[in-house]
Design an enzyme around this catalytic site. Structure first.
Site, PDB file in Angstrom:
ATOM      1  N   GLY A 181      10.562   0.209   7.637  1.00  0.00           N
ATOM      2  CA  GLY A 181       9.396   1.066   7.815  1.00  0.00           C
ATOM      3  C   GLY A 181       8.597   1.495   6.605  1.00  0.00           C
ATOM      4  O   GLY A 181       7.544   2.105   6.778  1.00  0.00           O
ATOM      5  N   GLY A 183       6.950  -0.352   4.371  1.00  0.00           N
ATOM      6  CA  GLY A 183       5.983  -1.343   3.868  1.00  0.00           C
ATOM      7  C   GLY A 183       4.527  -0.912   3.981  1.00  0.00           C
ATOM      8  O   GLY A 183       4.159  -0.130   4.858  1.00  0.00           O
ATOM      9  N   CYS A 186       3.128  -1.982   7.265  1.00  0.00           N
ATOM     10  CA  CYS A 186       4.114  -1.841   8.336  1.00  0.00           C
ATOM     11  C   CYS A 186       3.751  -0.639   9.202  1.00  0.00           C
ATOM     12  O   CYS A 186       3.353   0.401   8.681  1.00  0.00           O
ATOM     13  CB  CYS A 186       5.459  -1.607   7.659  1.00  0.00           C
ATOM     14  SG  CYS A 186       6.704  -0.986   8.757  1.00  0.00           S
TER      15      CYS A 186
HETATM   16  P1  5GP Z   1       5.231  -3.569   0.598  1.00  0.00           P
HETATM   17  O1  5GP Z   1       5.704  -4.043  -0.758  1.00  0.00           O
HETATM   18  O2  5GP Z   1       3.951  -4.191   0.991  1.00  0.00           O
HETATM   19  O3  5GP Z   1       5.206  -2.075   0.695  1.00  0.00           O
HETATM   20  O4  5GP Z   1       6.352  -4.019   1.638  1.00  0.00           O
HETATM   21  C1  5GP Z   1       6.663  -5.365   1.839  1.00  0.00           C
HETATM   22  C2  5GP Z   1       7.669  -5.462   2.951  1.00  0.00           C
HETATM   23  O5  5GP Z   1       7.153  -4.941   4.186  1.00  0.00           O
HETATM   24  C3  5GP Z   1       8.074  -6.880   3.344  1.00  0.00           C
HETATM   25  O6  5GP Z   1       8.945  -7.469   2.434  1.00  0.00           O
HETATM   26  C4  5GP Z   1       8.695  -6.658   4.708  1.00  0.00           C
HETATM   27  O7  5GP Z   1      10.028  -6.230   4.639  1.00  0.00           O
HETATM   28  C5  5GP Z   1       7.873  -5.515   5.259  1.00  0.00           C
HETATM   29  N1  5GP Z   1       6.893  -6.011   6.262  1.00  0.00           N
HETATM   30  C6  5GP Z   1       6.023  -7.030   6.131  1.00  0.00           C
HETATM   31  N2  5GP Z   1       5.277  -7.190   7.239  1.00  0.00           N
HETATM   32  C7  5GP Z   1       5.691  -6.252   8.110  1.00  0.00           C
HETATM   33  C8  5GP Z   1       5.315  -5.909   9.439  1.00  0.00           C
HETATM   34  O8  5GP Z   1       4.421  -6.478  10.045  1.00  0.00           O
HETATM   35  N3  5GP Z   1       5.999  -4.892  10.013  1.00  0.00           N
HETATM   36  C9  5GP Z   1       7.002  -4.238   9.355  1.00  0.00           C
HETATM   37  N4  5GP Z   1       7.641  -3.285  10.023  1.00  0.00           N
HETATM   38  N5  5GP Z   1       7.357  -4.507   8.102  1.00  0.00           N
HETATM   39  C10 5GP Z   1       6.721  -5.502   7.478  1.00  0.00           C
END
Ligand code: 5GP
Length: 346
Positions: A181, A183, A186
């Protein structure tokens, strides 16, 4: 029903307290880390940052660019075996050493993983990625992969609690991916109410993993280099980045033009955009748990990588850590009600 009363923290809730240091310059700080992985037995050294296996970030071009910084890329699972073959023919071994091969958990995914790994003995990392790492099906897939690939380093997740980290390590994971959660794109917390503040997840899961000789990667929620330092300070062995690496030249996102300005679309892998692109739409029984954002183009990823590594070196000098490895030991978090001064960000 039960309520856990102790407060769980995210990156925004803390700062790292500075400490007396004998380091003269941030150039003295060693960011490379050495690990010998529990199951694969492989000794690895490099900068323990990983580009996320999202289809616009975990690209072949990203892997080529970041390998130059000794940073890993979890290449997304949507390239065909033929595309992998061409990539492997084109790039030097040094790049392949910095690549993780991502996979889902279906039988077709397993066959494809096998076919990709057969293309080069230098591909040593597998990244088994599901949104919910608590499912039995996922654990069974992990066990199957461990049996089939005893000498590969397996990174698997995502989970956020110590007992599940232990189960995954005992089932064959070398590195457990932590984060539900946090991301940038996300929406799981909004759509389901499920999640865990990332810093507390990292602190608790690192403890569980290290007790068994395993490692964790903090996945998601870093929005600035300081968050990366906080994740390492909290005990993460690796940190995975999506949004911070998005919209660069190396990303294979859709570019749109508005009023003469160019933007790249960046979306979650469970978003409607991703599901439309890869499986033809959102299945009726599920909700999209990711969103799509439009980001100004950011040019080559080099400058961003330098900025992140520079921030990390500087964090180490503020607490007197000569190497990244020492950052956790030297970290004292203070709980805060403020972060940066945003007077000019409004
Ligand atoms: P960020 O670095 O952008 O904060 O987080 C990246 C991570 O977000 C990814 O490695 C993956 O675990 C998560 N993530 C990517 N796409 C999605 C999505 O559509 N839904 C959710 N719940 N998590 C995502």
């Amino acid at each position: 029903m039960r309520i856990e009363e102790d407060l769980k923290l995210g990156f925004k809730d803390v700062l790292i307290r500075p400490k007396r240091s004998t380091l003269k310059s941030r150039s003295q700080v060693e960011l490379n880390r050495q690990f010998t992985f529990k199951h694969s037995g492989i000794a690895w050294s490099g900068v323990p940052i990983i580009a996320a296996n999202m289809d616009t970030v975990g690209t072949f071009s990203m892997a080529e660019a970041l390998a130059g910084f000794d940073i890993l890329t979890a290449v997304h699972k949507h390239y065909s075996v033929d595309e992998w073959r061409l990539f492997i023919q084109r790039v030097p071994e040094q790049v392949l050493q910095h690549v993780m091969v991502s996979t889902g958990t279906s039988d077709a995914d397993f066959d494809k993983l096998k076919a990709v790994l057969a293309l080069s003995p230098t591909l040593n990392f597998i990244c088994i990625d599901v949104a919910n790492g608590y499912s039995e099906h996922f654990v069974a897939f992990l066990q199957r992969a461990r049996e089939a690939f005893p000498n590969k380093t397996i990174c698997a997740g995502n989970v956020v609690t110590g007992e599940m980290v232990e189960e995954l390590i005992l089932s064959g994971a070398d590195i457990v991916k932590v984060g539900i959660g946090p991301g940038s794109v996300c929406t799981t917390r909004v759509k389901t109410g499920v999640g865990y503040p990332q810093l507390s997840a990292v602190i608790e899961c690192a403890d569980a993993a290290h007790g068994l000789g395993g490692q964790i990667v903090s996945d998601g929620g870093c929005s600035v280099p300081g968050d990366v330092a906080k994740a390492f300070g909290g005990g993460a062995d690796f940190v995975m980045l999506g949004g911070m690496l998005a919209a660069h030249d190396e990303c294979e996102g859709h570019i749109i033009e508005e009023n003469g300005e160019q933007f790249m679309l960046f979306y979650g892998m469970s978003s409607e955009s991703a599901m439309k692109r890869h499986v033809g739409g959102v299945a009726e029984y599920r909700a999209a748990e990711g969103k799509t954002v439009k980001l100004p183009l950011r040019g080559p990823v080099d400058a961003t990588a330098r900025d992140i590594l520079g921030g990390l070196r500087s964090a180490c000098t503020y607490v007197g850590a000569e190497r990244l490895k020492e950052l956790t030991k030297r970290t004292t978090f203070i709980r805060v009600a403020e972060q940066e001064n945003r007077v000019f960000n409004r």
